[in-house]
Write an enzyme that holds these catalytic residues in place. Structure first.
Site, mmCIF file in Angstrom:
data_model
loop_
_atom_site.group_PDB
_atom_site.id
_atom_site.type_symbol
_atom_site.label_atom_id
_atom_site.label_comp_id
_atom_site.label_asym_id
_atom_site.label_seq_id
_atom_site.Cartn_x
_atom_site.Cartn_y
_atom_site.Cartn_z
ATOM 1 N N HIS A 45 24.660 9.730 16.397
ATOM 2 C CA HIS A 45 24.867 11.177 16.302
ATOM 3 C C HIS A 45 26.296 11.506 15.876
ATOM 4 O O HIS A 45 26.508 12.397 15.035
ATOM 5 C CB HIS A 45 24.604 11.846 17.653
ATOM 6 C CG HIS A 45 23.164 12.058 17.964
ATOM 7 N ND1 HIS A 45 22.405 13.037 17.369
ATOM 8 C CD2 HIS A 45 22.336 11.417 18.833
ATOM 9 C CE1 HIS A 45 21.166 13.003 17.857
ATOM 10 N NE2 HIS A 45 21.103 12.030 18.740
ATOM 11 N N HIS A 72 19.340 20.993 20.212
ATOM 12 C CA HIS A 72 18.247 20.957 19.239
ATOM 13 C C HIS A 72 18.248 22.203 18.362
ATOM 14 O O HIS A 72 17.829 22.151 17.197
ATOM 15 C CB HIS A 72 16.911 20.780 19.948
ATOM 16 C CG HIS A 72 16.688 19.402 20.464
ATOM 17 N ND1 HIS A 72 15.752 19.084 21.434
ATOM 18 C CD2 HIS A 72 17.302 18.226 20.142
ATOM 19 C CE1 HIS A 72 15.792 17.789 21.677
ATOM 20 N NE2 HIS A 72 16.726 17.249 20.908
#
Length: 410
Positions: free
Chosen positions: A391, A261
């Protein structure tokens, strides 16, 4: 534990900075899913083994339903696969007629046999609804422009907290009970969705919101947690150091700092910088990326660990596909934005690890998760809600765009 004993030999290292390579890798990855992921009964099959076999075909998750729309819409937009537009429409139809409750306007979190099994309203899920509608509109589904605005209005009505300048996280099924939990993850993906909505509509309100989310998480909130990004907060946005401490592998709300993140935010800050350049964006992007890699790169086995504690010890040694993918994308965007060779070094290093360990060169796509020694836990490659390779393909698209922008500016 399943070791790499029966896999195909790793092909020679390609030129990872080549747009031809990146484009081919996207096509190879999507080929693992297409066309078997398309469910003629509606939506997409979402559970796949390493070999590409479908398991639990009736189980579907909002996040994966949206991410498959992303996958096909991006193929229409960037790869000119116009025949995929009908698949995008197929996905949007399922999202709007099966996931969506016509009475409340809410989207079911989980389905089984096209019936809702979890009605919880997650801001995280709505972020992907906004992202998928934005890209479906860009791909050519004109009706999705109105859906973008409808999603914005739902977010304003139920999730936006003007006092804190961030989104609330979770309501029950009929929007009568709001959870006290607040999280950065939903706000991060909402920033991503807002940037995309801005790029496809040019409506400045989406860019303004992306800017506010980015600053409030990566600057204001980070000041509460040693300059890094903690995941979990109370209703008044104070750090909750203990939330899910006994559940560090939780799929959406793991305990600990998440290096993936940090690098994902670094990527988003670089994208934001393209649209509204301010010095703090790249400064924070570099700080977040470097902190993540300095702490979580496995110098012995390669790859990026999943989580680290406030004391900067590794609390989860697993290697997740998305962490590697987001990190290589961030490295490329930082390299092109700052012109520092340091980031191209990381880009090459992360790709080499992924090429050797994370990518299935026999059956296609990326593996879901490896342990510290790069072995598999099971035969699951893509579980519902956890993976559609959005992703990995998304990372390649972002690197291609960064390389193209660099070429134009040079």
């Amino acid at each position: 534990m399943i070791k790499h004993t029966d896999k195909k030999p790793t092909p020679p290292i390609p030129t990872f900075k080549s747009t031809d390579f990146l484009t081919q890798h996207i096509q190879n990855t999507l080929a693992f899913y297409h066309p078997k992921c398309i469910d003629p009964q509606g939506g997409f099959h979402q559970n796949f083994t390493h070999q590409g076999n479908i398991y639990q075909p009736k189980d579907k998750h909002l996040v994966s339903s949206c991410r498959f729309i992303f996958n096909y819409a991006m193929a229409v937009i960037e790869l000119n696969q116009q025949d995929y537009l009908k698949i995008v429409q197929h996905g949007v139809d399922f999202l709007e007629t099966v996931h969506k409750d016509p009475k409340t306007g809410a989207y079911a979190w989980q389905l089984s046999d096209n019936n809702a099994t979890d009605h919880t309203n997650h801001c995280y899920g709505l972020a992907f609804v906004l992202l998928s509608h934005s890209l479906a509109f860009k791909a050519g589904i004109e009706a999705c422009r109105g859906k973008i605005e409808q999603t914005w209005q739902q977010l304003e009505q139920y999730y936006w907290d003007e006092k804190y300048g961030l989104y609330r996280d979770e309501w029950n099924g009929d929007f009568t009970q709001l959870s006290d939990y607040r999280g950065q993850n939903a706000n991060m993906h909402m920033c991503e969705a807002m940037l995309t909505a801005y790029e496809v509509t040019t409506d400045k309100k989406y860019l303004d919101r992306a800017y506010l989310l980015a600053h409030n998480i990566t600057v204001r909130q980070a000041k509460l947690s040693h300059g890094l990004i903690w995941e979990h907060y109370s209703a008044d946005w104070q750090v909750d150091w203990d939330y899910n401490k006994d559940d560090p592998t939780n799929l959406y709300r793991p305990w600990g700092y998440q290096p993936g993140h940090h690098t994902e935010w670094a990527k988003l800050l670089c994208i934001l910088h393209r649209h509204r350049a301010e010095p703090w964006m790249l400064e924070r992007a570099e700080q977040l990326f470097n902190a993540a890699l300095d702490t979580c790169w496995d110098n012995t086995q390669g790859g990026i660990f999943y989580g680290f504690s406030p004391e900067k010890t590794i609390c989860d040694h697993d290697k997740y596909f998305w962490v590697q993918a987001e990190s290589l994308a961030a490295a490329a965007l930082l390299a092109t934005a700052t012109h520092k060779e340091h980031y191209w070094h990381w880009y090459q290093k992360i790709w080499q690890y992924a090429w050797r360990h994370m990518i299935d060169h026999q059956h296609g796509a990326w593996y879901f998760i490896l342990d510290q020694h790069n072995n598999h836990y099971n035969d699951i490659k893509s579980p519902a809600g956890g993976k559609t390779d959005y992703h990995t393909m998304g990372a390649c698209y972002e690197v291609i765009k960064a390389l193209q922008l660099q070429e134009v500016s040079s």
